[in-house]
Design an enzyme around this catalytic site. Structure first.
Site, PDB file in Angstrom:
ATOM      1  N   HIS A  92      29.713  54.396  48.431  1.00 47.01           N
ATOM      2  CA  HIS A  92      28.263  54.180  48.431  1.00 47.01           C
ATOM      3  C   HIS A  92      27.979  52.953  49.300  1.00 47.01           C
ATOM      4  O   HIS A  92      28.914  52.354  49.870  1.00 47.01           O
ATOM      5  CB  HIS A  92      27.757  54.004  46.993  1.00 47.01           C
TER       6      HIS A  92
ATOM      7  N   GLY B 113      27.423  49.958  48.628  1.00 45.62           N
ATOM      8  CA  GLY B 113      28.167  48.752  48.253  1.00 45.62           C
ATOM      9  C   GLY B 113      29.488  48.682  49.002  1.00 45.62           C
ATOM     10  O   GLY B 113      29.838  47.664  49.609  1.00 45.62           O
ATOM     11  N   HIS B 114      30.222  49.798  48.991  1.00 47.81           N
ATOM     12  CA  HIS B 114      31.492  49.860  49.725  1.00 47.81           C
ATOM     13  C   HIS B 114      31.238  49.663  51.233  1.00 47.81           C
ATOM     14  O   HIS B 114      31.979  48.952  51.903  1.00 47.81           O
ATOM     15  CB  HIS B 114      32.154  51.228  49.549  1.00 47.81           C
TER      16      HIS B 114
ATOM     17  N   SER C 111      27.557  51.811  41.943  1.00 44.41           N
ATOM     18  CA  SER C 111      28.901  52.053  41.445  1.00 44.41           C
ATOM     19  C   SER C 111      29.206  53.538  41.622  1.00 44.41           C
ATOM     20  O   SER C 111      28.295  54.372  41.520  1.00 44.41           O
ATOM     21  CB  SER C 111      28.972  51.693  39.953  1.00 44.41           C
TER      22      SER C 111
ATOM     23  N   ALA D 140      34.571  57.783  46.549  1.00 39.00           N
ATOM     24  CA  ALA D 140      33.205  58.090  46.091  1.00 39.00           C
ATOM     25  C   ALA D 140      32.298  56.969  46.624  1.00 39.00           C
ATOM     26  O   ALA D 140      31.596  56.283  45.869  1.00 39.00           O
ATOM     27  CB  ALA D 140      33.116  58.222  44.577  1.00 39.00           C
TER      28      ALA D 140
ATOM     29  N   GLN E 244      45.502  51.543  36.914  1.00 38.20           N
ATOM     30  CA  GLN E 244      44.477  50.632  36.422  1.00 38.20           C
ATOM     31  C   GLN E 244      43.506  51.301  35.446  1.00 38.20           C
ATOM     32  O   GLN E 244      42.556  50.676  34.976  1.00 38.20           O
ATOM     33  CB  GLN E 244      43.707  49.994  37.580  1.00 38.20           C
TER      34      GLN E 244
ATOM     35  N   LYS F 150      30.465  42.376  42.654  1.00 43.41           N
ATOM     36  CA  LYS F 150      30.189  43.296  41.530  1.00 43.41           C
ATOM     37  C   LYS F 150      31.308  43.240  40.481  1.00 43.41           C
ATOM     38  O   LYS F 150      31.051  43.260  39.292  1.00 43.41           O
ATOM     39  CB  LYS F 150      30.047  44.704  42.106  1.00 43.41           C
ATOM     40  N   ASP F 151      32.560  43.170  40.980  1.00 39.24           N
ATOM     41  CA  ASP F 151      33.698  43.082  40.062  1.00 39.24           C
ATOM     42  C   ASP F 151      34.157  41.627  40.022  1.00 39.24           C
ATOM     43  O   ASP F 151      35.175  41.264  40.619  1.00 39.24           O
ATOM     44  CB  ASP F 151      34.811  44.023  40.532  1.00 39.24           C
TER      45      ASP F 151
HETATM   46  P1  AMP Z   1      35.931  50.499  43.733  1.00 43.68           P
HETATM   47  O1  AMP Z   1      35.932  51.677  44.648  1.00 43.68           O
HETATM   48  O2  AMP Z   1      34.949  50.621  42.612  1.00 43.68           O
HETATM   49  O3  AMP Z   1      37.310  50.090  43.307  1.00 43.68           O
HETATM   50  O4  AMP Z   1      35.370  49.289  44.585  1.00 43.68           O
HETATM   51  C1  AMP Z   1      35.968  48.898  45.790  1.00 43.68           C
HETATM   52  C2  AMP Z   1      35.394  47.584  46.233  1.00 43.68           C
HETATM   53  O5  AMP Z   1      33.979  47.732  46.444  1.00 43.68           O
HETATM   54  C3  AMP Z   1      35.562  46.468  45.194  1.00 43.68           C
HETATM   55  O6  AMP Z   1      35.906  45.263  45.860  1.00 43.68           O
HETATM   56  C4  AMP Z   1      34.195  46.383  44.570  1.00 43.68           C
HETATM   57  O7  AMP Z   1      33.892  45.112  44.034  1.00 43.68           O
HETATM   58  C5  AMP Z   1      33.293  46.707  45.753  1.00 43.68           C
HETATM   59  N1  AMP Z   1      31.998  47.191  45.280  1.00 43.68           N
HETATM   60  C6  AMP Z   1      31.780  48.194  44.400  1.00 43.68           C
HETATM   61  N2  AMP Z   1      30.466  48.321  44.142  1.00 43.68           N
HETATM   62  C7  AMP Z   1      29.835  47.362  44.863  1.00 43.68           C
HETATM   63  C8  AMP Z   1      28.473  46.975  45.018  1.00 43.68           C
HETATM   64  N3  AMP Z   1      27.486  47.582  44.359  1.00 43.68           N
HETATM   65  N4  AMP Z   1      28.195  45.971  45.858  1.00 43.68           N
HETATM   66  C9  AMP Z   1      29.197  45.320  46.525  1.00 43.68           C
HETATM   67  N5  AMP Z   1      30.496  45.632  46.428  1.00 43.68           N
HETATM   68  C10 AMP Z   1      30.812  46.642  45.601  1.00 43.68           C
END
Ligand code: AMP
Length: 283
Positions: A34, A36-37, A187, A32, A61, A151-152
């Site tokens: 965005h 950020g990824h 997110s 999903a 998780q 972010k995390d």
């Molecule tokens: P996730 O798909 O939510 O597990 O996130 C995958 C990676 O993308 C993790 O390292 C997150 O910290 C990073 N991530 C998620 N959202 C953001 C964001 N808004 N800005 C920067 N990195 C992000």
């Protein structure tokens, strides 16, 4: 972009890349995707010869089955986005491929205080699952550099500790938080919010920013109380707001006592759990 579903095929491909001296940058995600990824993928491209992204919604998780069920999945769109930023390799395994012996973790690492506070307190078993999947993915990809988002905050802190505890050769690179126009941290869960609440959720970043503005005038426990009150509005339910030392994640009583301070928050907005943070100081 090459798409792999099987570990053996991915390993074989990456071995040929490594044997010709190419460096590997890896960004694990749950899809999903965005901006950020995509910021992570862009960094993998800038700093490595071969950029690898994984999309795997890791069941171990999720501490609540309903959260896993409603987690957004948009594989076709994700593939288009990854191609648009020039990602070289996408790894999209199924759970049986990642956990052939079942999902029970035999990885037992002692993270001390790091996995006990904040997310650790409110999401039992979450970080065990995160460490398990990242460790498993690192075994498969063996990257030179691993890319994660600020972010995390607690997550990357724990993974950094894991890399040390496992004597890993992989370096962690942390990328800044990418935000929506009004300030809400991007997110995958944001799509679960109504458009009105998504806009109103900018309140979270506003609260963090205000905390930073007032940090020299007030004590952390006062800042915390004000933030909690500001976030306690209809449709919002703050779960925690902590001001912590950036390496140990221990709560801070006096900001002047530390060089690295971060405010971290988790808020439920109409049943959607959002987290965010801001670095107050890092000397
Ligand atoms: P996730 O798909 O939510 O597990 O996130 C995958 C990676 O993308 C993790 O390292 C997150 O910290 C990073 N991530 C998620 N959202 C953001 C964001 N808004 N800005 C920067 N990195 C992000």
């Amino acid at each position: 972009m090459l798409l792999f579903k099987r570990i053996a095929d991915l390993k074989k491909y990456l071995q040929t890349q490594k044997s010709t001296g190419k460096s590997i940058g890896f960004a694990p995600t749950m899809g999903a995707l965005h901006e950020g990824h995509l910021s992570l993928i862009k960094r993998t491209k800038e700093e490595n010869d071969c950029s690898v992204c994984s999309i795997f919604v890791n069941p171990t998780q999720f501490n609540e089955a309903s959260d896993l069920e409603k987690y957004p999945q948009t594989p076709e769109k994700d593939i288009d986005l990854l191609i648009s930023v020039g990602c070289d390799v996408l790894f999209m395994p199924n759970p049986e491929e990642v956990y052939p012996k079942g999902q029970l973790s035999d990885l037992k690492l002692d993270f001390g205080n790091l996995d006990k506070v904040m997310e650790g307190e409110h999401r039992p078993g979450h970080f065990e699952g995160v460490a398990q999947v990242v460790n498993r993915l690192l075994e498969i990809v063996e990257p030179d550099r691993l890319y994660m988002g600020q972010k995390d905050f607690q997550q990357f802190t724990i993974i950094q500790r894991m890399l040390v505890l496992t004597n890993s050769n992989t370096y962690l690179r942390v990328c800044p938080i990418v935000r929506e126009e009004h300030g809400l941290a991007m997110s995958s869960r944001n799509v679960l919010l109504s458009p009105v609440l998504r806009k109103r959720a900018a309140l979270i970043y506003e609260t963090l920013s205000e905390t930073k503005e007032n940090m020299h005038a007030l004590f952390p426990n006062q800042l915390k109380a004000i933030a909690f009150e500001k976030l306690n509005v209809p449709h919002f339910k703050p779960e925690y707001f902590e001001i912590i030392e950036g390496q140990t994640l221990m709560p801070i009583e006096v900001l002047e006592d530390v060089d690295y301070a971060v405010a971290c928050v988790a808020v439920w907005v109409d049943g959607v759990r959002l987290i965010d943070n801001i670095i107050l100081k890092k000397e």
